[in-house]
Design an enzyme around this catalytic site. Sequence first.
Site, PDB file in Angstrom:
ATOM      1  N   HIS A 124       1.593   4.778  -2.710  1.00  0.00           N
ATOM      2  CA  HIS A 124       1.669   6.227  -2.503  1.00  0.00           C
ATOM      3  C   HIS A 124       2.967   6.786  -3.072  1.00  0.00           C
ATOM      4  O   HIS A 124       2.989   7.890  -3.630  1.00  0.00           O
ATOM      5  CB  HIS A 124       1.578   6.563  -1.019  1.00  0.00           C
ATOM      6  CG  HIS A 124       0.227   6.341  -0.424  1.00  0.00           C
ATOM      7  ND1 HIS A 124      -0.940   6.763  -1.023  1.00  0.00           N
ATOM      8  CD2 HIS A 124      -0.148   5.739   0.740  1.00  0.00           C
ATOM      9  CE1 HIS A 124      -1.974   6.447  -0.263  1.00  0.00           C
ATOM     10  NE2 HIS A 124      -1.524   5.805   0.806  1.00  0.00           N
TER      11      HIS A 124
ATOM     12  N   HIS B 224       0.823  -1.208   0.000  1.00  0.00           N
ATOM     13  CA  HIS B 224       0.000   0.000   0.000  1.00  0.00           C
ATOM     14  C   HIS B 224       0.863   1.266   0.000  1.00  0.00           C
ATOM     15  O   HIS B 224       0.644   2.186  -0.803  1.00  0.00           O
ATOM     16  CB  HIS B 224      -0.907  -0.056   1.238  1.00  0.00           C
ATOM     17  CG  HIS B 224      -1.791   1.127   1.445  1.00  0.00           C
ATOM     18  ND1 HIS B 224      -3.145   1.091   1.192  1.00  0.00           N
ATOM     19  CD2 HIS B 224      -1.528   2.384   1.922  1.00  0.00           C
ATOM     20  CE1 HIS B 224      -3.677   2.264   1.487  1.00  0.00           C
ATOM     21  NE2 HIS B 224      -2.718   3.063   1.946  1.00  0.00           N
ATOM     22  N   GLU B 225       1.852   1.310   0.896  1.00  0.00           N
ATOM     23  CA  GLU B 225       2.664   2.523   1.017  1.00  0.00           C
ATOM     24  C   GLU B 225       3.492   2.784  -0.239  1.00  0.00           C
ATOM     25  O   GLU B 225       3.670   3.930  -0.640  1.00  0.00           O
ATOM     26  CB  GLU B 225       3.567   2.450   2.252  1.00  0.00           C
ATOM     27  CG  GLU B 225       2.845   2.306   3.582  1.00  0.00           C
ATOM     28  CD  GLU B 225       1.737   3.316   3.816  1.00  0.00           C
ATOM     29  OE1 GLU B 225       1.754   4.387   3.175  1.00  0.00           O
ATOM     30  OE2 GLU B 225       0.838   3.037   4.622  1.00  0.00           O
TER      31      GLU B 225
END
Length: 344
Positions: A261, A257-258
């Site tokens: 970003h 997920h990170e």
Amino acid sequence: MRIPQHLILLFIVITLFSESGYSQNLNSLPNHTNTILPEKCGTDLLHQRMFNNNPVYKQNWEDIQRRVEQEIANNPQPAGNRAVLTVPIVFHVMHLGEAEGNGTNISYEQLLAGLQSLNDAYRGIAPYNSSGVDMEIEFCLASQDPFGNPTNGVNRVDASGTSDYGTNGLTTSGTNNETTIKALSKWPNTDYYNIWVVSEIEGNNAGGGTQGFAYFPGAGSSVDGTVILFNSIGYDPTGSRCLNVKSFTNRNITFIHELGHAFGLFHTFQGDGGGGSCPTNGNCATDGDRCCDTPPHIRSSSNCPTGTTNPCTGTSRDLHIHNFMEYTSDDCQTEFTADQKTRA
């Protein structure tokens, strides 16, 4: 981030009644989609803070958004396979003085398990191969350090004596030791992608609450990179590998997920007002998460709610709950979409 007392009490109640202990799983809480919750990903909070207070970051970020939108409009992605982008990474294990493989000084095997899982997710390989796409992005451990010396891509640093790291881990408010801790180990972000594996985030004792965060493209070199808890990285859903991961982070989704970003991807629920309203969607290319193949929705706050209706569109929630950039439980997140790939 200093959490108000009423939210701390709410988190304690949620934890006691949740089977997984995850701060976002609210099976027992009615009307959970309208509840503003503690963030398990700190990216939005830090982005908004820098956007409001750092003119250079704001200008960089806005310039990048314009360039991305122009590139997508003028050069649509061609069909078929393209050259795979390979990103060299370095893990900075910011431990508390333990021997390697113990406590916060997690083993090389655990880091490799996290890296393998990350690559599987970004290439659409099992167990992440449902209806998702191959992002054609891979990550490799750096083989040479900034001084030209050979390295295995892992930089271990005893940070226990720096600022209040020993008691609160990495903090971005209050004592705000983030740049101090990162300065102990960061490598040039023009040559490497930095990942800091930390003991705590904002004094959460490596438990619930924020599991990690990453900066969007445009952040300065003093902070750019990803921060993740030591027990939120690594793939070990059955426990057979005996990795030091929590039951609700043992599928490595926080790490996947990170890094989304880091490539400029927003949460799929971007603009939901902290979980209280449907995101604006007048122009799907510039509103919400700016990806037209992810429907506007309110963040999920319970385990994989399949077969239910998305109140923002009237369509099935199955269209977004499997996305890596959602807030569903880790065991149902398996995919990126074609528009996310184009944006990344």
